[in-house]
Design a protein around this motif. Structure first.
Motif, PDB file in Angstrom:
ATOM      1  N   HIS A  72     133.336  27.198 -48.005  1.00  0.00           N
ATOM      2  CA  HIS A  72     132.471  28.027 -48.603  1.00  0.00           C
ATOM      3  C   HIS A  72     133.178  28.809 -49.499  1.00  0.00           C
ATOM      4  O   HIS A  72     134.272  29.393 -49.655  1.00  0.00           O
ATOM      5  N   ALA A  83     124.658  33.159 -46.974  1.00  0.00           N
ATOM      6  CA  ALA A  83     125.462  33.208 -48.214  1.00  0.00           C
ATOM      7  C   ALA A  83     124.499  32.847 -49.476  1.00  0.00           C
ATOM      8  O   ALA A  83     124.345  33.558 -50.329  1.00  0.00           O
ATOM      9  N   VAL A  99     132.400  38.546 -43.729  1.00  0.00           N
ATOM     10  CA  VAL A  99     131.215  38.616 -44.342  1.00  0.00           C
ATOM     11  C   VAL A  99     130.052  39.197 -43.557  1.00  0.00           C
ATOM     12  O   VAL A  99     129.856  38.922 -42.454  1.00  0.00           O
ATOM     13  N   TRP A 114     127.751  42.660 -52.592  1.00  0.00           N
ATOM     14  CA  TRP A 114     127.011  41.659 -52.712  1.00  0.00           C
ATOM     15  C   TRP A 114     126.260  41.921 -54.424  1.00  0.00           C
ATOM     16  O   TRP A 114     125.996  40.935 -54.944  1.00  0.00           O
ATOM     17  N   ARG A 146     122.002  35.872 -49.895  1.00  0.00           N
ATOM     18  CA  ARG A 146     122.552  36.824 -50.402  1.00  0.00           C
ATOM     19  C   ARG A 146     123.269  36.675 -51.664  1.00  0.00           C
ATOM     20  O   ARG A 146     122.855  37.735 -52.584  1.00  0.00           O
ATOM     21  N   ILE A 168     131.825  41.130 -48.726  1.00  0.00           N
ATOM     22  CA  ILE A 168     132.713  40.406 -48.247  1.00  0.00           C
ATOM     23  C   ILE A 168     134.040  41.412 -48.302  1.00  0.00           C
ATOM     24  O   ILE A 168     134.037  41.911 -49.310  1.00  0.00           O
ATOM     25  N   PHE A 173     132.945  31.700 -52.699  1.00  0.00           N
ATOM     26  CA  PHE A 173     132.337  32.918 -53.417  1.00  0.00           C
ATOM     27  C   PHE A 173     132.931  33.251 -54.753  1.00  0.00           C
ATOM     28  O   PHE A 173     134.099  33.364 -54.613  1.00  0.00           O
ATOM     29  N   TYR A 224     127.388  31.729 -54.722  1.00  0.00           N
ATOM     30  CA  TYR A 224     127.980  31.060 -53.723  1.00  0.00           C
ATOM     31  C   TYR A 224     127.783  29.544 -53.965  1.00  0.00           C
ATOM     32  O   TYR A 224     126.860  28.929 -54.342  1.00  0.00           O
TER      33      TYR A 224
END
Length: 171
Positions: A130, A163, A99, A117, A166, A104, A132, A123
């Protein structure tokens, strides 16, 4: 914040089935589908009950079909779909995830996939993961990173802050 833009996080490992189930719940992959299924189950059940001058008339066959349909689309199919996603997505295989400021990137053996992104929808952080969620080439992409893979103290918290900055939380 400038050091946050240049941050890069890397983790290597695999997901367990339990973690994948938690990631699918956190991502809300079936939230809209379940709402539509619940509503259609209610309408189907309502078709089995009619109001007449003699009172309520119940048709057990239609109510049975509505109950079977509800059980199938609200319980069985989502569990089957998550299990299929776990198997076909090869979630149990060991992967390396990076990341960084560009997005990613997931490395699985010789192949890799990058989600920038701009393609990331949101997220979400759970106590163990975590998560995404993004879209790449019309497909929903789910990337889950277990917090257990981050061994350096504070890395998991920094990734969460990065995260959120972003990808946001989907709201």
């Amino acid at each position: 914040m400038s050091e946050m833009r240049e941050a890069s996080f890397s983790a290597t490992g695999s997901l367990t089935r339990d973690e994948y189930d938690e990631a699918a719940r956190a991502a809300g992959l079936f939230r809209r589908g379940r709402a539509v299924a619940a509503l259609s189950t209610v309408f189907l059940a309502a078709a089995g009950v009619t109001l007449s001058s003699d009172g309520l008339s119940v048709r057990p066959a239609v109510l049975g079909i509505a109950a079977a349909y509800g059980l199938l689309v609200l319980v069985v199919l989502p569990r089957w779909a998550v299990g299929r996603g776990f198997r076909t997505g090869r979630a149990a295989e060991e992967k390396r995830v990076v990341v960084d400021g560009a997005g990613i990137e997931v490395f699985r053996g010789e192949e890799s996939q990058r989600i920038v992104w701009d393609e990331m929808r949101y997220y979400h952080e759970t106590p163990r993961l975590h998560v995404f969620v993004g879209r790449s080439h019309r497909r929903t992409c789910l990337v889950a990173l277990p917090k257990r893979l981050f061994t350096a103290p504070g890395d998991s918290g920094l990734l969460a802050a990065f995260a959120h900055a972003r990808a946001g939380d989907g709201s």
